[in-house]
Design a protein around this motif. Structure first.
Motif, PDB file in Angstrom:
ATOM      1  N   TYR A   3       0.843  -1.191   0.000  1.00 33.39           N
ATOM      2  CA  TYR A   3       0.000   0.000   0.000  1.00 33.39           C
ATOM      3  C   TYR A   3       0.885   1.249   0.000  1.00 33.39           C
ATOM      4  O   TYR A   3       1.926   1.297   0.669  1.00 33.39           O
ATOM      5  CB  TYR A   3      -0.908   0.024   1.237  1.00 33.39           C
ATOM      6  CG  TYR A   3      -1.760  -1.213   1.354  1.00 33.39           C
ATOM      7  CD1 TYR A   3      -3.028  -1.274   0.770  1.00 33.39           C
ATOM      8  CD2 TYR A   3      -1.294  -2.346   2.025  1.00 33.39           C
ATOM      9  CE1 TYR A   3      -3.805  -2.421   0.860  1.00 33.39           C
ATOM     10  CE2 TYR A   3      -2.057  -3.497   2.107  1.00 33.39           C
ATOM     11  CZ  TYR A   3      -3.314  -3.532   1.527  1.00 33.39           C
ATOM     12  OH  TYR A   3      -4.078  -4.667   1.618  1.00 33.39           O
TER      13      TYR A   3
ATOM     14  N   GLN B 266      -7.075  -1.199   9.672  1.00 33.68           N
ATOM     15  CA  GLN B 266      -8.526  -1.046   9.717  1.00 33.68           C
ATOM     16  C   GLN B 266      -9.179  -1.751   8.536  1.00 33.68           C
ATOM     17  O   GLN B 266     -10.254  -2.363   8.667  1.00 33.68           O
ATOM     18  CB  GLN B 266      -8.891   0.440   9.728  1.00 33.68           C
ATOM     19  CG  GLN B 266     -10.366   0.736   9.863  1.00 33.68           C
ATOM     20  CD  GLN B 266     -10.899   0.419  11.249  1.00 33.68           C
ATOM     21  OE1 GLN B 266     -10.167   0.463  12.235  1.00 33.68           O
ATOM     22  NE2 GLN B 266     -12.186   0.088  11.324  1.00 33.68           N
ATOM     23  N   HIS B 267      -8.541  -1.678   7.388  1.00 35.86           N
ATOM     24  CA  HIS B 267      -9.043  -2.351   6.186  1.00 35.86           C
ATOM     25  C   HIS B 267      -9.193  -3.850   6.423  1.00 35.86           C
ATOM     26  O   HIS B 267     -10.226  -4.455   6.073  1.00 35.86           O
ATOM     27  CB  HIS B 267      -8.101  -2.084   5.021  1.00 35.86           C
ATOM     28  CG  HIS B 267      -8.314  -2.975   3.836  1.00 35.86           C
ATOM     29  ND1 HIS B 267      -9.406  -2.862   3.001  1.00 35.86           N
ATOM     30  CD2 HIS B 267      -7.570  -4.024   3.360  1.00 35.86           C
ATOM     31  CE1 HIS B 267      -9.332  -3.799   2.046  1.00 35.86           C
ATOM     32  NE2 HIS B 267      -8.226  -4.502   2.240  1.00 35.86           N
ATOM     33  N   TYR B 268      -8.191  -4.464   7.035  1.00 36.74           N
ATOM     34  CA  TYR B 268      -8.263  -5.906   7.282  1.00 36.74           C
ATOM     35  C   TYR B 268      -9.306  -6.250   8.338  1.00 36.74           C
ATOM     36  O   TYR B 268     -10.065  -7.218   8.191  1.00 36.74           O
ATOM     37  CB  TYR B 268      -6.880  -6.431   7.698  1.00 36.74           C
ATOM     38  CG  TYR B 268      -5.922  -6.541   6.539  1.00 36.74           C
ATOM     39  CD1 TYR B 268      -5.918  -7.669   5.724  1.00 36.74           C
ATOM     40  CD2 TYR B 268      -5.042  -5.515   6.232  1.00 36.74           C
ATOM     41  CE1 TYR B 268      -5.061  -7.767   4.636  1.00 36.74           C
ATOM     42  CE2 TYR B 268      -4.179  -5.598   5.152  1.00 36.74           C
ATOM     43  CZ  TYR B 268      -4.201  -6.730   4.354  1.00 36.74           C
ATOM     44  OH  TYR B 268      -3.354  -6.818   3.276  1.00 36.74           O
TER      45      TYR B 268
ATOM     46  N   GLU C  58     -12.005  -4.603   9.085  1.00 34.46           N
ATOM     47  CA  GLU C  58     -13.350  -4.410   8.536  1.00 34.46           C
ATOM     48  C   GLU C  58     -13.743  -5.534   7.582  1.00 34.46           C
ATOM     49  O   GLU C  58     -14.925  -5.719   7.302  1.00 34.46           O
ATOM     50  CB  GLU C  58     -13.421  -3.067   7.812  1.00 34.46           C
ATOM     51  CG  GLU C  58     -13.418  -1.869   8.748  1.00 34.46           C
ATOM     52  CD  GLU C  58     -13.483  -0.551   8.004  1.00 34.46           C
ATOM     53  OE1 GLU C  58     -13.394  -0.573   6.753  1.00 34.46           O
ATOM     54  OE2 GLU C  58     -13.634   0.499   8.669  1.00 34.46           O
ATOM     55  N   ASN C  59     -12.759  -6.252   7.091  1.00 33.65           N
ATOM     56  CA  ASN C  59     -13.033  -7.380   6.206  1.00 33.65           C
ATOM     57  C   ASN C  59     -12.904  -8.722   6.919  1.00 33.65           C
ATOM     58  O   ASN C  59     -12.660  -9.757   6.300  1.00 33.65           O
ATOM     59  CB  ASN C  59     -12.090  -7.338   4.999  1.00 33.65           C
ATOM     60  CG  ASN C  59     -12.497  -6.288   3.984  1.00 33.65           C
ATOM     61  OD1 ASN C  59     -13.350  -6.530   3.131  1.00 33.65           O
ATOM     62  ND2 ASN C  59     -11.903  -5.095   4.084  1.00 33.65           N
TER      63      ASN C  59
END
Length: 359
Positions: free
Chosen positions: A240, A292-294, A296-297
């Motif tokens: 990223y 946070q991306h991980y 939330e998934n």
């Protein structure tokens, strides 16, 4: 809103005199400028109602407008002395002080800490000098004049944060640059171009919007030279990029974290902020956004670091919780001289809890 108040000029001029030789006279004649060799300048006077105590004060204005004259009212700049064959870190009283003070100037690149001052770039030298200058009553002239403007803003942000945290009092800087004012968030500003001064507390650091994009692992080559430990990366890593104002400023990657106790877990792999942008706080920002991306998934996300600043931040953040490995000595460094130099070296280990919608 700011409330600018006029500065008063002294009624007693400062003068300078030279011998008007033929060269000087011939040089100025085509410009219709006449001089007897004596020049007068009426400097601004210090405002009588400045506060008695402050964090950071700024004198800003173009060259030749009286900044240095006003600055002398507070004292004289001190130029740090550096030993040619000693690391910049060795010039502090302890490793803890070195870490704190270098971070206060945004100089957080570990490889630079072990270099002598003489081999640093101009931007690094500015940060190194600043790290030793920040103290009660410091007087700093030509602030950020020799560095790229992004470096100037990052260093100003880091300095302001350190001054507030440690309650440093009565620092005064003089500068020709206005772009750093909001990043310094000074208590007062004297502007010699405007001929006025103001309480600077209306100045607030602008919000730093970091945009994060997924990227191919090949972009790692742009950041690899700045990682404190290794230039290698796992090719299976999810990568990223952090973009700020059109510039590539930060990199973060994650890899799967297989473990018999839990499934669907990832861990931080590489985290680097380009040296020119260290001091803004982009490291924690991109790290937490990716984590946070991980979460939330439906994934769990873990991170380790040996960097005391980042680790200490996570220790105190409600977004992270320590794992059972937090503050434990490294055991995976057998044969690695970096670990053997300090066998007591320990790391920070956390799981990201993140932001939830729970009330």
């Amino acid at each position: 809103m700011s409330d600018w108040m006029p500065l008063k000029r002294s009624t007693t001029p400062k003068t300078s005199s030279v011998v008007m030789d033929d060269i000087t006279q011939t040089l100025i004649t085509p410009f219709d400028y006449d001089s007897n060799g004596t020049e007068e300048f009426y400097p601004y006077e210090m405002p009588f109602d400045l506060p008695l105590s402050w964090g950071i004060g700024v004198i800003v204005g173009a060259s030749g407008k009286g900044k240095s004259t006003l600055l002398k009212e507070f004292g004289y700049p001190e130029k740090p002395m550096w030993e040619d064959f000693s690391s910049i870190a060795s010039h502090f009283d302890s490793a803890e002080e070195a870490s704190e003070r270098l971070a206060a100037a945004g100089l957080m690149s570990v490889p630079e800490w072990v270099k002598p001052y003489r081999v640093l770039s101009n931007g690094q030298k500015f940060r190194a000098d600043l790290s030793r200058s920040i103290k009660h009553g410091a007087v700093i002239d030509e602030f950020t004049s020799v560095v790229d403007r992004n470096v100037a803003k990052a260093a100003s942000t880091a300095m302001a944060r350190y001054v507030r945290k440690n309650h440093i009092r009565n620092i005064v800087v003089a500068t020709v640059h206005r772009d750093i004012l909001e990043y310094l968030e000074p208590d007062w500003v004297i502007d010699t171009d405007k001929g006025s001064w103001t309480n600077g507390r209306w100045l607030q650091r602008p919000q730093l919007d970091l945009t994060i994009y997924p990227a191919n692992y090949s972009i790692w080559g742009h950041f690899a030279p700045y990682h404190y430990l290794t230039k290698k990366i796992n090719r299976s890593a999810h990568c990223y990029l952090g973009i700020w104002e059109g510039q590539v400023v930060a990199f973060n990657s994650a890899i799967t974290a297989p473990n018999g106790n839990y499934k669907n877990a990832y861990r931080g792999h590489r985290l680097v902020v380009h040296p020119d942008y260290q001091g803004f706080g982009f490291g924690p920002k991109i790290s937490e956004a990716v984590a946070q991306h991980y979460v939330e998934n439906g994934k769990r996300y873990f991170a380790k670091t040996a960097h005391p600043k980042l680790g200490g931040y996570r220790d105190s953040s409600p977004l992270w919780k320590p794992t059972s490995k937090n503050h434990m000595k490294r055991k995976d460094g057998a044969g690695n001289t970096r670990w053997e130099i300090n066998p007591d070296r320990w790391t920070f280990s956390h799981e990201y809890i993140g932001i939830t919608n729970d009330k």
